[in-house]
Structures are given as structure tokens and as C-alpha cells.
Design an enzyme around this catalytic site. Structure first.
Site, PDB file in Angstrom:
ATOM      1  N   HIS A 161      -3.838   6.427   3.684  1.00 52.41           N
ATOM      2  CA  HIS A 161      -4.203   5.124   3.036  1.00 52.41           C
ATOM      3  C   HIS A 161      -3.719   3.961   3.723  1.00 52.41           C
ATOM      4  O   HIS A 161      -4.489   3.124   4.379  1.00 52.41           O
ATOM      5  CB  HIS A 161      -4.183   5.146   1.609  1.00 52.41           C
ATOM      6  CG  HIS A 161      -5.068   4.062   0.842  1.00 52.41           C
ATOM      7  ND1 HIS A 161      -4.739   2.886   0.784  1.00 52.41           N
ATOM      8  CD2 HIS A 161      -6.512   4.169   0.571  1.00 52.41           C
ATOM      9  CE1 HIS A 161      -5.869   2.305   0.491  1.00 52.41           C
ATOM     10  NE2 HIS A 161      -6.918   2.938   0.104  1.00 52.41           N
ATOM     11  N   SER A 198     -11.116  -0.695  -0.029  1.00 53.30           N
ATOM     12  CA  SER A 198      -9.789  -0.368   0.496  1.00 53.30           C
ATOM     13  C   SER A 198     -10.120  -0.909   2.118  1.00 53.30           C
ATOM     14  O   SER A 198      -8.965  -1.361   2.730  1.00 53.30           O
ATOM     15  CB  SER A 198      -9.328   0.698   0.433  1.00 53.30           C
ATOM     16  OG  SER A 198      -8.713   1.126  -0.753  1.00 53.30           O
ATOM     17  N   ASP A 240       0.793  -1.179   0.050  1.00 49.55           N
ATOM     18  CA  ASP A 240      -0.078   0.070   0.020  1.00 49.55           C
ATOM     19  C   ASP A 240       1.078   1.270   0.090  1.00 49.55           C
ATOM     20  O   ASP A 240       2.279   1.248  -0.417  1.00 49.55           O
ATOM     21  CB  ASP A 240      -0.881  -0.113   1.165  1.00 49.55           C
ATOM     22  CG  ASP A 240      -2.384   0.696   0.911  1.00 49.55           C
ATOM     23  OD1 ASP A 240      -2.365   1.917   0.964  1.00 49.55           O
ATOM     24  OD2 ASP A 240      -3.344  -0.023   0.816  1.00 49.55           O
TER      25      ASP A 240
END
Length: 632
Positions: free
Chosen positions: A255, A430, A217
Site C-alpha cells: 500500500h 487511497s 502510510d
């Protein structure tokens, strides 16, 4: 005596061709050898022994790409098993449309050639340079079971050079290099679910202890309390992070930090006590920066995570190739095929975008977001099906208004990372993907630590997938499985509480074409639905294939008392019904019986076609319901 002709098309690179109407291969070039039907193991062995064929690069239907020197060609064409031979020309080595990806970070496209295993790399590099390719980067995945790839830039207009490059004999596929897109989604007003839905699984004594989850990620904030260990550097002794790869040296990002917290974040001062801890809060993490993939390759990153102890690999991003089954898809399937004990997960993308790998690879568990625990509605994820008509996504998990870790700096201000967590107001596949990765770590602990009645075992990735899907039931949303929510919301606690019967067969003991295996299960009553879930890990297809399925297994469940057999994936109203076997080439097949009659049921797995074996095709079964104890 040759077999009767049954017209069969080659479906590749957006084209459908009958080899009998196409030009034969030239002197020493690559050719497509098509057979009349799927070969048995003995027939494959004979074709390798007599004709020197590799029989590894499969194309539908019943065909393989081979090097065919002139002295071999006539004998191959004359073999009674062979239907036709044609050239593997430049038009089959790149997309028929020549479409471009949408670039976000790069100003100009970069391109990639994937090479055959016997390629002459120096000759390829010379050929690329001769066609104007610059800035070449070689990604050699042979140590990881993959192929050599070369990535490069071209001056515009690139089309003439790409056409010439595709004609190089050692080139297997030409494509544009993609960019990972992080899969955040639309805003939702749904209530925060945190990890409350994982509580029933924790109550079974499953916390993720002893498990490592690989996360690829944006960079994680290693200074956040949920991941930090002031006494040990990142590595085997670290409390939470066994490995960290960030070649681009990018700064910690929102994120990746949020994703990692969902999977396995935990407060060291109150282990298992923080209300916003991760799903597998006692597991550890190994991290890789998804932006590094252009120079490193996904196989090297997955292999590095495996070296750090990870058997579950979470990816909350996707690419959108012109032809969905690209080299990234093939690489992911290669990893799963060669490392049977591993499970790779991929988010289903955003519902405003096209699906793409990792989630669309055959052996990757594709995850969409639900608005909460089951029963719950769909929250986020791109709509399937995947290439070849395969059902994707495969399941959902809560991914709306989730609370998790927030990166420790914002606008240059250092936040209190000891306690800082936040609820994001969006629905995102996600967020659902690391949640299912956490569940997979809990399931793996269930098997490895011997919570299953059969005692400790090392589960295959196929068994992990089967166990996760086994708890999913119809949610009343129409088609089942659907191309938005798959088999429904994961309910692992329903599976692990039992009774649960399993069979986990590796490729070494797997099935060959025409073979079958049976499992007998005794149903004590109809108080719970009977669910039978078959999953197998398929060999990698060729990049560019429009129908990338290679091997085909079939599931049939035979009720007692002479009742009609129930084939896998034939449903009416969400439950199984007699009928013809489905045409979709899924690596997941299920039978669900709402109120099964008591008695002995027979679960049969049949190998319809095993084109590429290792040496056979392995599989996993998970059976749940009101089952009597297994015979000793």
C-alpha cells in the site's frame, strides 16, 4: 445591563444542553462559560484581563471551557456578556453512547485521555493507576503546540473505570485509541489512467522540483528504483527520500509503496520520462509509518515531516471514532492552525465504511476517487457529511486502475525493482489522495517559483486548498457540492493557466467579528465561468464536539449594475443564485457564475463570528474567469 437571553445549546459528546438549566461548576472545577453572542477582539481581551479566562477551548454555541476557582466564579457569572455558567462534567468528557471501535490488529482495546494544558500529569497518572489503568504511554505534544495524552489498557469490564477516569478534573476527553485503516476500495473495469491527466500541468513547467511531500502510510520499499539512491543515505542529499521513520521496523508494504509512487516516484535514468512516474515526479518524499501513531502521535510525525522540508502531507488512511471529531481531528486542525503554510490531505475512506479523520478534520483536504479525469464519475470514498454537517469529501481525483510502484518482494521472491510497476484493478481514495498531494506540490511550486503574475510568494495551506478546488466545476451529478464527490474532479491546469486573482491573508492580519474585506475584480467577458473560492483554516475544536466549527466567515459576490448579490454555497443547477446564506459551517465557500456580465465585481469576505483568533482569522481567495489584468 445584561443582554436579552437567546436560548443557545451546548452541543458536545452527543448531548445538547442549555447551560441555564444545568448545575453550576463546583469548587475550583472546570466550567463552561457561555456568552450571549460572539465576542469582539476588545471584549475577549477584557474577559482575559478582568476574569483570567483563556478563551481557547471553544464549544458551540458561544461558549468556552475554563478553570473557574470559587473566587472567580461570581464575577464571571455577573458579567453582562455572560449568559450562563455550568459545570464541565464527566458526561461531557466522553461519548454518550460509549461505543467501541472495530479492531483489526489489536486483540483488545486501548484507551486515551487528553489533558487540559494546565494539567498535573503526575496526579493524572496516579489517578489512572488508582482506577486500574495499566501499560501507560505518555504522548506529550506540547512541544508541537498540542496537549498531553496518556494511553493505557484497562481490564474488562472497562466501563466503571472509564466513568471514574472521566471525572478526573484535568481530563478533557476520554476515548478509545483507534487504528489506521488503509483506504483501498472496490474492483473496477475502468481503463488505466496512469498520470496522463497530469500532462497539461507538466507542460506549464511544473514538476514538483524543490518540493517535499510527507507520506504517512505502510512502509515504502526504499530499494525500488523509483525511490532508491545508491550514492546517498536517506536525508537531505538523497535523490528522493529526505526522511524515513519506522519505529516498529515493519517490512516494506504494497500500500505505502504504491501510494508513494503515485505522489512522486520517478526513474533516475530517465527523469520525467517514465510513463508511470508520479504526479509531482521531481518532488521528494519524507515518510512515516502510520502504525507508529499509537506511541508517537500525529503532531510529532507531522512536525518531523515539516522538519524534513515537507509542506504537503498525504494520508491514505482513516480512523472511525464513535464521535467523529475526536482528539486526532483536533490535533490535525491544531497543526494546520499553527503552521499556516502547510496543507494536510486525507482520503475519504471506502464507500462501505464510515468517514473519519484525517479527512474529516476541518482543515484537512478530503479526497475521493473518480473513475478518470474530468468529466468522470465517482469511483470510491465514504459518503459525508462530516460532523456538524460539513461538506466532505471536498474534491475527487483519478483513483481507478492506476499504475504505480509495487513492493520489491512478493512471497519471498525478489522482483525486478528496476522497472516493476503494476496496474491495480481497484478504485481507491487511497490512490486519489497522493495524486492530489502531487498536484498540491505542483501548485506550491507555481507560487514559490514565481509562475504566478504577482511574483514569488509562500502560499498558505488555505491558498493551496483554494487553488486546488478553484478548478473543480459541476459534473452534472445532482447536488452541488455533493457528499460523495464534493466540488468535483480537480482540474488544476484550468486554474494555473489563468487568469487567476488571489488574496492570501494570514491570521496576524485576519478579520475579527463584524469586520469585512473586499477584492475588486474586472470581468472582461462571459466566455468562461467566473469562480470565486474562499477557504480558511479554522482553529481546532474540542475533541468530542458535535459541531466543531469555531470561526465563521461569509462570502458574498456583488455583480455590477445593481444585480442581486450572490452568497457563497447557494446553488441551483450547479451555479450560484441569490438567496439566504447557507447554514452548513464549511471552511470552503464558493460562488460560480456560468456567464458573468462584463464589469467590476466585488468579492466580500465577512467575519460573522471569530471566537478564537491568532489574533484574527486568516483566509485565502482564488478567483478565475475571463478576468481583465489586475490594476497595478
Amino acid at each position: 445591563m445584561s443582554e436579552p437571553d437567546q436560548p443557545s445549546l451546548i452541543r458536545h459528546a452527543g448531548r445538547s444542553l442549555d447551560p441555564r438549566t444545568e448545575p453550576a461548576t463546583g469548587q475550583g472545577g472546570r466550567g463552561v462559560v457561555q456568552f450571549h453572542r460572539p465576542l469582539t477582539r476588545a471584549e475577549r481581551d477584557r474577559m482575559r484581563r478582568e476574569h483570567g479566562l483563556a478563551l481557547t477551548d471553544y464549544l458551540p454555541d458561544n461558549a468556552f471551557v475554563e478553570r473557574l476557582p470559587s473566587w472567580r466564579l461570581a464575577a464571571v457569572e455577573g458579567d453582562p456578556l455572560v449568559r450562563a455558567v455550568m459545570a464541565f462534567g464527566a458526561d461531557l468528557r466522553r461519548s454518550a453512547t460509549g461505543g467501541r471501535r472495530t479492531l483489526v490488529r489489536r486483540r483488545s482495546p486501548r484507551y486515551e485521555v487528553s489533558l487540559f494544558p494546565d494539567a498535573d500529569l503526575p496526579a493524572v497518572l496516579t489517578g489512572l493507576a488508582g482506577h486500574g489503568a495499566g501499560e501507560p504511554v505518555v504522548v506529550d505534544d506540547r512541544p508541537h503546540g498540542g496537549a498531553v495524552k496518556v494511553r493505557f489498557a484497562l481490564p474488562e469490564p472497562a466501563e466503571p473505570a472509564l466513568a471514574a477516569i472521566a471525572a478526573l478534573d484535568d481530563v478533557r476527553w476520554v476515548d478509545e485509541v483507534g487504528e489506521p485503516k488503509l483506504d483501498t476500495g472496490p474492483v473496477t473495469a475502468a481503463p488505466a489512467t496512469a498520470r496522463a491527466w497530469a500532462g497539461p500541468i507538466w507542460a506549464l513547467g511544473l514538476t514538483g522540483a524543490g518540493q517535499v511531500i510527507g507520506v504517512m502510510d505502510s512502509p515504502i520499499d526504499l530499494g525500488h528504483r523509483f525511490f532508491a539512491d545508491p550514492r546517498h543515505p536517506v536525508g537531505p542529499a538523497h535523490r528522493k527520500v529526505t526522511g524515513y521513520r519506522n519505529a516498529l521496523e515493519e517490512q516494506p508494504a504494497r500500500h505505502g509503496t504504491f501510494v508513494a509512487g503515485i505522489a512522486a516516484g520517478d526513474d533516475p535514468d530517465q527523469p520525467g520520462g517514465h510513463p508511470d512516474r508520479g504526479v509531482a515526479w521531481a518532488a521528494r518524499l519524507t515518510y512515516g509509518n502510520a502504525d507508529d501513531l499509537e506511541r508517537t502521535g500525529v503532531l510529532a510525525y507531522l512536525a518531523a515531516a515539516a522538519g524534513d522540508g515537507a509542506y504537503v502531507h498525504s494520508n491514505s488512511w482513516h480512523d472511525e471514532p464513535e464521535i467523529q471529531y475526536d482528539q486526532l481531528s483536533a490535533d490535525l486542525d491544531t497543526f494546520a492552525w499553527q503552521r499556516e503554510d502547510h496543507l494536510v490531505l486525507g482520503s475519504a475512506g471506502n464507500r462501505t465504511e464510515r468517514m473519519g479523520p484525517p479527512g474529516t478534520a476541518k482543515n484537512v483536504l478530503s479526497v475521493a476517487a473518480s473513475r478518470g479525469p474530468a468529466p468522470a464519475g465517482f469511483g470510491d470514498g465514504a459518503t459525508g457529511p462530516a460532523a456538524g454537517g460539513r461538506h466532505k469529501p471536498e474534491l475527487m481525483a483519478p483513483g481507478c486502475s492506476i499504475r504505480s510502484t509495487v513492493v520489491g518482494t512478493q512471497a519471498g521472491v525478489d522482483l525486478d525493482r528496476n522497472v516493476f510497476v503494476s496496474r491495480t484493478p481497484i478504485c481507491a481514495s487511497s490512490w486519489a489522495t497522493p495524486a492530489v498531494a502531487g498536484l498540491a506540490a505542483l501548485v506550491r511550486q507555481y507560487y514559490v517559483d514565481g509562475h504566478h503574475p504577482g511574483g514569488p510568494l509562500v502560499p498558505s495551506g488555505a491558498l493551496l486548498r483554494a487553488t486546488l478546488i478553484a478548478g473543480c466545476l459541476p459534473d452534472g451529478g445532482g447536488q452541488y457540492p455533493s457528499d460523495t464527490g464534493g466540488w468535483g474532479v480537480a482540474r488544476v491546469e484550468e486554474t494555473l493557466r489563468g487568469p487567476l486573482r488571489i488574496r492570501d491573508v494570514r491570521h496576524a492580519d485576519g478579520l475579527d467579528t463584524g469586520e469585512s474585506a473586499e477584492l475588486q475584480v474586472d470581468v472582461a467577458g462571459g466566455g468562461r465561468p467566473l469562480t470565486v473560492t474562499l477557504v480558511w483554516t479554522d482553529p481546532p475544536g474540542m475533541a468530542g464536539s458535535d459541531a466543531p466549527a469555531v470561526n465563521a466567515l461569509g462570502l458574498t459576490v456583488v455583480p455590477p449594475g445593481g444585480r442581486p448579490p450572490l452568497p457563497g454555497n447557494v446553488f441551483a443547477g450547479g451555479f450560484s443564485t441569490p438567496g439566504p446564506a447557507p447554514a452548513r459551517p464549511d471552511t470552503v465557500q464558493r460562488v460560480l457564475v456560468r456567464q458573468p456580465v462584463p464589469g467590476r465585481w466585488t468579492v466580500r469576505v465577512t467575519a460573522t463570528a471569530v471566537h478564537v483568533g491568532n489574533p484574527g482569522q486568516g483566509y485565502a481567495l482564488a478567483v478565475t474567469g475571463d478576468l481583465a489584468p489586475a490594476p497595478s
